[in-house]
Design an enzyme around this catalytic site. Structure first.
Site, PDB file in Angstrom:
ATOM      1  N   SER A 131     -13.163  -5.293   0.793  1.00 20.87           N
ATOM      2  CA  SER A 131     -14.010  -4.763  -0.275  1.00 20.87           C
ATOM      3  C   SER A 131     -15.642  -4.990  -0.140  1.00 20.87           C
ATOM      4  O   SER A 131     -16.213  -5.243  -1.270  1.00 20.87           O
ATOM      5  CB  SER A 131     -13.594  -5.099  -1.712  1.00 20.87           C
ATOM      6  OG  SER A 131     -13.975  -3.640  -2.838  1.00 20.87           O
TER       7      SER A 131
ATOM      8  N   LEU B 141     -17.858  -3.113   0.019  1.00 19.14           N
ATOM      9  CA  LEU B 141     -18.542  -2.076  -0.879  1.00 19.14           C
ATOM     10  C   LEU B 141     -18.314  -2.103  -2.470  1.00 19.14           C
ATOM     11  O   LEU B 141     -18.628  -1.495  -3.097  1.00 19.14           O
ATOM     12  CB  LEU B 141     -18.467  -0.586  -0.465  1.00 19.14           C
ATOM     13  CG  LEU B 141     -18.856  -0.200   0.884  1.00 19.14           C
ATOM     14  CD1 LEU B 141     -18.686   1.253   1.419  1.00 19.14           C
ATOM     15  CD2 LEU B 141     -20.407  -0.566   1.104  1.00 19.14           C
TER      16      LEU B 141
ATOM     17  N   GLY C  19     -16.594   0.734  -3.816  1.00 19.15           N
ATOM     18  CA  GLY C  19     -17.409   1.922  -3.718  1.00 19.15           C
ATOM     19  C   GLY C  19     -18.537   1.770  -4.832  1.00 19.15           C
ATOM     20  O   GLY C  19     -19.510   2.637  -4.574  1.00 19.15           O
TER      21      GLY C  19
ATOM     22  N   TYR D  85       0.720  -1.239  -0.032  1.00 19.09           N
ATOM     23  CA  TYR D  85      -0.062   0.011   0.002  1.00 19.09           C
ATOM     24  C   TYR D  85       0.813   1.300   0.022  1.00 19.09           C
ATOM     25  O   TYR D  85       2.038   1.241   0.691  1.00 19.09           O
ATOM     26  CB  TYR D  85      -0.824   0.152   1.211  1.00 19.09           C
ATOM     27  CG  TYR D  85      -1.815  -1.258   1.373  1.00 19.09           C
ATOM     28  CD1 TYR D  85      -2.242  -1.789   0.227  1.00 19.09           C
ATOM     29  CD2 TYR D  85      -2.516  -1.390   2.661  1.00 19.09           C
ATOM     30  CE1 TYR D  85      -3.180  -2.985   0.173  1.00 19.09           C
ATOM     31  CE2 TYR D  85      -3.770  -2.403   2.467  1.00 19.09           C
ATOM     32  CZ  TYR D  85      -3.775  -3.289   1.451  1.00 19.09           C
ATOM     33  OH  TYR D  85      -4.741  -4.160   1.621  1.00 19.09           O
TER      34      TYR D  85
ATOM     35  N   THR E  99     -22.334   1.869  -3.120  1.00 13.57           N
ATOM     36  CA  THR E  99     -22.733   3.336  -2.672  1.00 13.57           C
ATOM     37  C   THR E  99     -23.634   3.758  -3.691  1.00 13.57           C
ATOM     38  O   THR E  99     -24.269   4.732  -3.212  1.00 13.57           O
ATOM     39  CB  THR E  99     -21.554   4.063  -2.303  1.00 13.57           C
ATOM     40  OG1 THR E  99     -21.252   4.589  -3.592  1.00 13.57           O
ATOM     41  CG2 THR E  99     -20.718   3.563  -1.306  1.00 13.57           C
ATOM     42  N   GLY E 100     -23.435   3.433  -4.837  1.00 12.71           N
ATOM     43  CA  GLY E 100     -24.268   4.178  -5.910  1.00 12.71           C
ATOM     44  C   GLY E 100     -23.777   5.055  -6.936  1.00 12.71           C
ATOM     45  O   GLY E 100     -24.156   5.593  -7.575  1.00 12.71           O
TER      46      GLY E 100
END
Length: 350
Positions: A238, A240, A243, A53, A246-247
């Protein structure tokens, strides 16, 4: 905050694990400090990072996240004993990390030493193999024939696994790591390590972290069943779906500064028409129940039987607070039922 045992280890971890992969690229030291401080006030004691990272990975950002965490630990020395700190060694595939070498006993010792220096600590609570030396069915490779198992040299890979366990054992004997775990691996990988540990009296893998979300449920039921019966902590990353859930990426939107604006090592393989249809269905369902889409997605992962601790990440305090709030109250049986119907309509959309 609820706490659970981390697999067969003696560690007690929060049901929420704070991920850190944006620190050093999308987030700076001050952002990370604020997230770390707030997470602790909410009872989160589990922190996940990696030598690779920040993400997306690059030579310029390699090791920056661990360095940021190390700076926080140095400034707050009394907090080290309050957190369960997890990091990971990178597997092969990146020329700037040990010349693209595979994971072996020698590289484990080197990587642990380097991580300890960046983290400014004497030990790592959970040290994980970020991905195996062999190709595993992750990062979009989970469709039939993406991996050719019949040409796989299992005996050779098993010998390499034994060497890896010996390197981990060396580091544990020296007090530099307390426990070890896997990431982006398979039931076969889990069981080979368990067998070798028992046969050779070597450290036992206590956890595995794999991608798992409403859009990517392939670890259910077989890998999660394996984890439950073998006392391996299952840590979804992950939740989500980068991301998506979240839409914010619906209707072709790519918000400025969002993760999708950065070059992705494996491309945007999650970006498919079926994915967006599924996301829209989940977003609509969340609205019907007066929930945010993120709360719906995170609440669902949290209630899956066999999940130990869910790894969340955020690039803003607003996102972090919303994500943590999603774990405050369980989803109703009605919502779980509605989610199940959508899952049947949109299985494996990417």
């Amino acid at each position: 905050m609820k706490y659970v045992r981390l697999g067969s280890s003696s560690l007690e971890v929060s049901r929420i694990c704070l991920g850190s992969m944006t620190w050093g690229l999308q987030n700076n030291q001050q952002d990370a400090n604020e997230q770390l401080d707030y997470a602790q006030t909410q009872g989160i004691n589990f922190l996940d990072t990696a030598e690779l990272y920040a993400v997306p990975p690059s030579e310029d950002t390699y090791g920056k996240t661990e360095t940021i965490i190390g700076n926080w630990l140095k400034a707050n020395p009394s907090r080290r004993k309050e957190i369960v700190l997890a990091s990971k060694i990178a597997g092969p595939g990146l020329s700037y990390i040990r010349d693209n070498s595979e994971i072996n006993s020698k590289t484990i010792v080197e990587a642990v030493e380097a991580s300890l220096k960046r983290l400014q600590t004497d030990y790592i609570d959970l040290y994980q193999l970020h991905w195996p030396n062999y190709t595993s069915p992750h990062f979009g490779k989970h469709w039939p024939n993406n991996v050719h198992y019949t040409s796989f040299n299992a005996e050779q890979q098993t010998e390499k696994m034994l060497d890896i366990l010996q390197g981990l054992s060396h580091c544990m004997a020296a007090g530099k790591i307390r426990h070890c775990g896997l990431s982006n691996d398979t039931p076969w990988g889990i069981n080979q390590y368990l067998r070798l540990s028992e046969q050779h009296n070597l450290p036992r893998m206590v956890s595995i972290q794999n991608e798992f979300s409403l859009l990517h449920t392939k670890d259910w039921p077989y890998l999660i069943e394996n984890c439950v019966h073998e006392d391996i902590a299952y840590l979804p990353w992950s939740p989500l779906a980068t991301g998506l859930l979240t839409g914010k990426y619906l209707n072709g939107n790519i918000p400025k500064g969002s993760r999708w604006t950065f070059m992705q090592r494996n491309g945007l393989f999650r970006d498919t028409p079926n994915t967006h249809k599924a996301v829209q269905a989940f977003v609509d369902l969340a609205k019907q129940h007066n929930l945010t889409p993120a709360s719906l997605a995170l609440g669902w992962v949290d209630q899956v039987n066999g999940v130990t601790s869910t790894i969340i990440g955020a690039t803003s305090m607003k996102q972090l607070k919303e994500n943590i709030h999603a774990f405050k109250a369980p989803l109703s049986e009605e919502i779980i039922k509605d989610i199940g119907e959508i899952l049947q309509q949109h299985p494996s959309p990417f």
